[in-house]
Scaffold this motif. Sequence first.
Motif, mmCIF file in Angstrom:
data_model
loop_
_atom_site.group_PDB
_atom_site.id
_atom_site.type_symbol
_atom_site.label_atom_id
_atom_site.label_comp_id
_atom_site.label_asym_id
_atom_site.label_seq_id
_atom_site.Cartn_x
_atom_site.Cartn_y
_atom_site.Cartn_z
ATOM 1 N N SER A 84 7.442 4.823 -19.590
ATOM 2 C CA SER A 84 6.203 5.127 -19.353
ATOM 3 C C SER A 84 5.502 4.813 -17.864
ATOM 4 O O SER A 84 4.590 5.241 -17.581
ATOM 5 C CB SER A 84 5.254 4.685 -20.440
ATOM 6 N N GLU A 85 6.288 3.995 -17.339
ATOM 7 C CA GLU A 85 5.898 3.506 -15.978
ATOM 8 C C GLU A 85 6.423 4.395 -14.798
ATOM 9 O O GLU A 85 6.120 4.079 -13.504
ATOM 10 C CB GLU A 85 6.165 2.148 -15.850
ATOM 11 N N VAL A 86 7.603 5.139 -15.118
ATOM 12 C CA VAL A 86 8.224 5.828 -14.117
ATOM 13 C C VAL A 86 7.412 7.041 -13.722
ATOM 14 O O VAL A 86 6.641 7.486 -14.300
ATOM 15 C CB VAL A 86 9.535 6.160 -14.508
ATOM 16 N N ARG A 102 0.984 -0.474 -7.917
ATOM 17 C CA ARG A 102 0.983 -1.152 -9.282
ATOM 18 C C ARG A 102 2.377 -1.384 -9.751
ATOM 19 O O ARG A 102 3.000 -2.397 -10.259
ATOM 20 C CB ARG A 102 0.175 -0.348 -10.396
ATOM 21 N N GLN A 103 3.130 -0.030 -9.649
ATOM 22 C CA GLN A 103 4.652 -0.205 -10.173
ATOM 23 C C GLN A 103 5.447 -1.281 -9.411
ATOM 24 O O GLN A 103 6.339 -1.935 -10.150
ATOM 25 C CB GLN A 103 5.324 1.226 -10.078
ATOM 26 N N GLN A 106 0.848 -1.143 0.094
ATOM 27 C CA GLN A 106 0.061 0.105 -0.126
ATOM 28 C C GLN A 106 0.949 1.158 0.123
ATOM 29 O O GLN A 106 1.952 1.372 0.675
ATOM 30 C CB GLN A 106 -0.940 -0.095 1.398
ATOM 31 N N GLY A 107 0.408 2.186 -0.708
ATOM 32 C CA GLY A 107 1.117 3.674 -0.458
ATOM 33 C C GLY A 107 2.182 3.811 -1.579
ATOM 34 O O GLY A 107 2.396 2.919 -2.443
ATOM 35 N N VAL A 108 2.606 4.934 -1.911
ATOM 36 C CA VAL A 108 3.664 5.388 -2.820
ATOM 37 C C VAL A 108 4.992 5.184 -1.961
ATOM 38 O O VAL A 108 5.087 5.917 -0.669
ATOM 39 C CB VAL A 108 3.514 6.795 -3.046
ATOM 40 N N TRP A 109 6.108 4.567 -2.305
ATOM 41 C CA TRP A 109 7.302 4.159 -1.719
ATOM 42 C C TRP A 109 8.208 4.321 -2.794
ATOM 43 O O TRP A 109 8.370 3.573 -3.651
ATOM 44 C CB TRP A 109 7.355 2.956 -0.982
ATOM 45 N N GLY A 110 9.315 5.213 -2.451
ATOM 46 C CA GLY A 110 10.513 5.388 -3.401
ATOM 47 C C GLY A 110 10.024 5.816 -4.627
ATOM 48 O O GLY A 110 10.660 5.581 -5.577
ATOM 49 N N GLY A 111 8.985 6.547 -4.757
ATOM 50 C CA GLY A 111 8.549 7.106 -6.075
ATOM 51 C C GLY A 111 7.885 6.414 -6.842
ATOM 52 O O GLY A 111 7.286 6.377 -8.147
#
Length: 105
Positions: free
Chosen positions: A103-105, A57-58, A48-53
Amino acid sequence: ARGSCANTPPGVFFPSDGVGVEIAKQICAGCRVTEPCLNYALEHRIDQGVWGGCSERQRRRILRRRRELAINAAEPAFPNGDDALHVPSQAAAPTWSGLLSRSEV
């Protein structure tokens, strides 16, 4: 070292929509500890969440690609044994950014 997130409310990194994900990723963009942060999330399977940018999904994609690379590396190049004298070089594991397309970054 402290990350750019140190002075940001934690809720920003656990958004409920895509706009929130982009905001969190912008905070991470200029951070000097992005790589260790992402590695921590990947190693501990934080989903969960945004980690390390990277979004959830990424990170799933990174883990999937790492598994695929590990499987491919374990398979012999020549299953019939023709490479018995060939010793493959030990390549360094790719960094997380090398596992995502632009495109995924």
